[in-house]
Each structure stands twice: as C-alpha cells, then as structure tokens.
Motif scaffolding. Sequence first.
Motif, short mmCIF file in Angstrom:
data_model
loop_
_atom_site.label_atom_id
_atom_site.label_comp_id
_atom_site.label_asym_id
_atom_site.label_seq_id
_atom_site.Cartn_x
_atom_site.Cartn_y
_atom_site.Cartn_z
N TYR A 212 0.85 -1.19 0.00
CA TYR A 212 0.00 0.00 0.00
C TYR A 212 0.88 1.24 0.00
O TYR A 212 1.98 1.24 0.54
N PHE A 213 0.34 2.30 -0.64
CA PHE A 213 1.04 3.58 -0.70
C PHE A 213 0.08 4.66 -0.26
O PHE A 213 -1.04 4.75 -0.76
N CYS A 214 0.50 5.50 0.68
CA CYS A 214 -0.35 6.57 1.19
C CYS A 214 -0.69 7.55 0.06
O CYS A 214 -0.11 7.50 -1.02
N GLU A 215 -1.62 8.43 0.33
CA GLU A 215 -2.08 9.37 -0.70
C GLU A 215 -0.93 10.20 -1.27
O GLU A 215 -0.82 10.37 -2.49
N ASP A 216 -0.07 10.72 -0.41
CA ASP A 216 1.04 11.56 -0.89
C ASP A 216 2.01 10.76 -1.77
O ASP A 216 2.42 11.22 -2.83
N CYS A 217 2.37 9.56 -1.34
CA CYS A 217 3.30 8.74 -2.13
C CYS A 217 2.65 8.28 -3.42
O CYS A 217 3.31 8.21 -4.46
N ALA A 218 1.36 7.95 -3.38
CA ALA A 218 0.65 7.54 -4.59
C ALA A 218 0.62 8.68 -5.60
O ALA A 218 0.87 8.47 -6.78
N ARG A 219 0.33 9.90 -5.14
CA ARG A 219 0.31 11.05 -6.05
C ARG A 219 1.67 11.30 -6.66
O ARG A 219 1.79 11.60 -7.84
N THR A 220 2.71 11.18 -5.86
CA THR A 220 4.07 11.38 -6.36
C THR A 220 4.39 10.36 -7.45
O THR A 220 4.94 10.70 -8.49
N GLY A 221 4.02 9.10 -7.23
CA GLY A 221 4.26 8.05 -8.22
C GLY A 221 3.47 8.29 -9.49
O GLY A 221 3.99 8.11 -10.60
N ILE A 222 2.21 8.69 -9.35
CA ILE A 222 1.38 8.94 -10.52
C ILE A 222 1.92 10.11 -11.32
O ILE A 222 1.98 10.07 -12.55
N ARG A 223 2.36 11.16 -10.64
CA ARG A 223 2.93 12.32 -11.35
C ARG A 223 4.20 11.93 -12.08
O ARG A 223 4.46 12.40 -13.19
N ALA A 224 5.00 11.06 -11.49
CA ALA A 224 6.23 10.62 -12.14
C ALA A 224 5.90 9.83 -13.42
O ALA A 224 6.56 10.00 -14.44
N ILE A 225 4.87 9.01 -13.36
CA ILE A 225 4.45 8.25 -14.55
C ILE A 225 3.92 9.20 -15.62
O ILE A 225 4.29 9.11 -16.79
N GLU A 226 3.04 10.12 -15.22
CA GLU A 226 2.45 11.06 -16.18
C GLU A 226 3.50 11.95 -16.83
O GLU A 226 3.38 12.30 -17.99
N SER A 227 4.54 12.30 -16.08
CA SER A 227 5.57 13.19 -16.64
C SER A 227 6.33 12.53 -17.77
O SER A 227 6.93 13.21 -18.59
N ARG A 228 6.31 11.21 -17.85
CA ARG A 228 7.01 10.49 -18.92
C ARG A 228 6.14 10.30 -20.16
O ARG A 228 6.62 9.83 -21.19
N LEU A 229 4.84 10.62 -20.06
CA LEU A 229 3.93 10.44 -21.18
C LEU A 229 3.86 11.69 -22.05
O LEU A 229 4.00 12.80 -21.54
N ASP A 230 3.62 11.50 -23.32
CA ASP A 230 3.34 12.64 -24.19
C ASP A 230 2.04 13.29 -23.73
O ASP A 230 1.12 12.61 -23.27
N SER A 231 1.93 14.58 -23.89
CA SER A 231 0.75 15.31 -23.39
C SER A 231 -0.55 14.83 -24.03
O SER A 231 -1.60 14.92 -23.39
N ASP A 232 -0.51 14.29 -25.24
CA ASP A 232 -1.75 13.81 -25.85
C ASP A 232 -2.25 12.51 -25.21
O ASP A 232 -3.36 12.08 -25.43
N ARG A 233 -1.46 11.88 -24.34
CA ARG A 233 -1.85 10.65 -23.65
C ARG A 233 -2.63 10.92 -22.38
O ARG A 233 -3.26 10.04 -21.84
N TRP A 234 -2.56 12.13 -21.84
CA TRP A 234 -3.30 12.42 -20.62
C TRP A 234 -4.10 13.65 -20.82
O TRP A 234 -4.90 14.10 -20.18
#
Length: 67
Positions: free
Chosen positions: A45-67
Amino acid sequence: MDEETRHPTGPDTEHPVCARCGVTAAGDTPPATWACSVEDGRRQYFCEDCARTGIRAIESRLDSDRW
C-alpha cells in the motif's frame, strides 16, 4: 482464491503501512485514497502523498496527448 487477504502491517500494529514512507493508516484497512500494488506476489500500500508522487512521475514520462 479462497485465501484470506492479508494486509501489510507495521512492527507493533495491525494497521496498514505505506511501503514507501512508512506512515501508518488510522484504521485496520487502508483509506480509499491509498494506492495498492501487487509486486512479486506481495500486496503493498502507498499513502495518498506517495501515490500522487508516483502517478505524477508516470504522467511526466507520457506525451501530453496521452493524458
């Protein structure tokens, strides 16, 4: 499939613990805002803050048209 789900717990507690930062959930089940991941057959399990950090890291690697 009939096995009981076991949640990660801290050393002296029955409460779920964030796998990244170690914060402990207030109840005996993780809050709905926490993320859950199964890695190497282990549920983590990952707390809300750690989950958000992980999700932002994943999104930052995607092209903008993917999100």
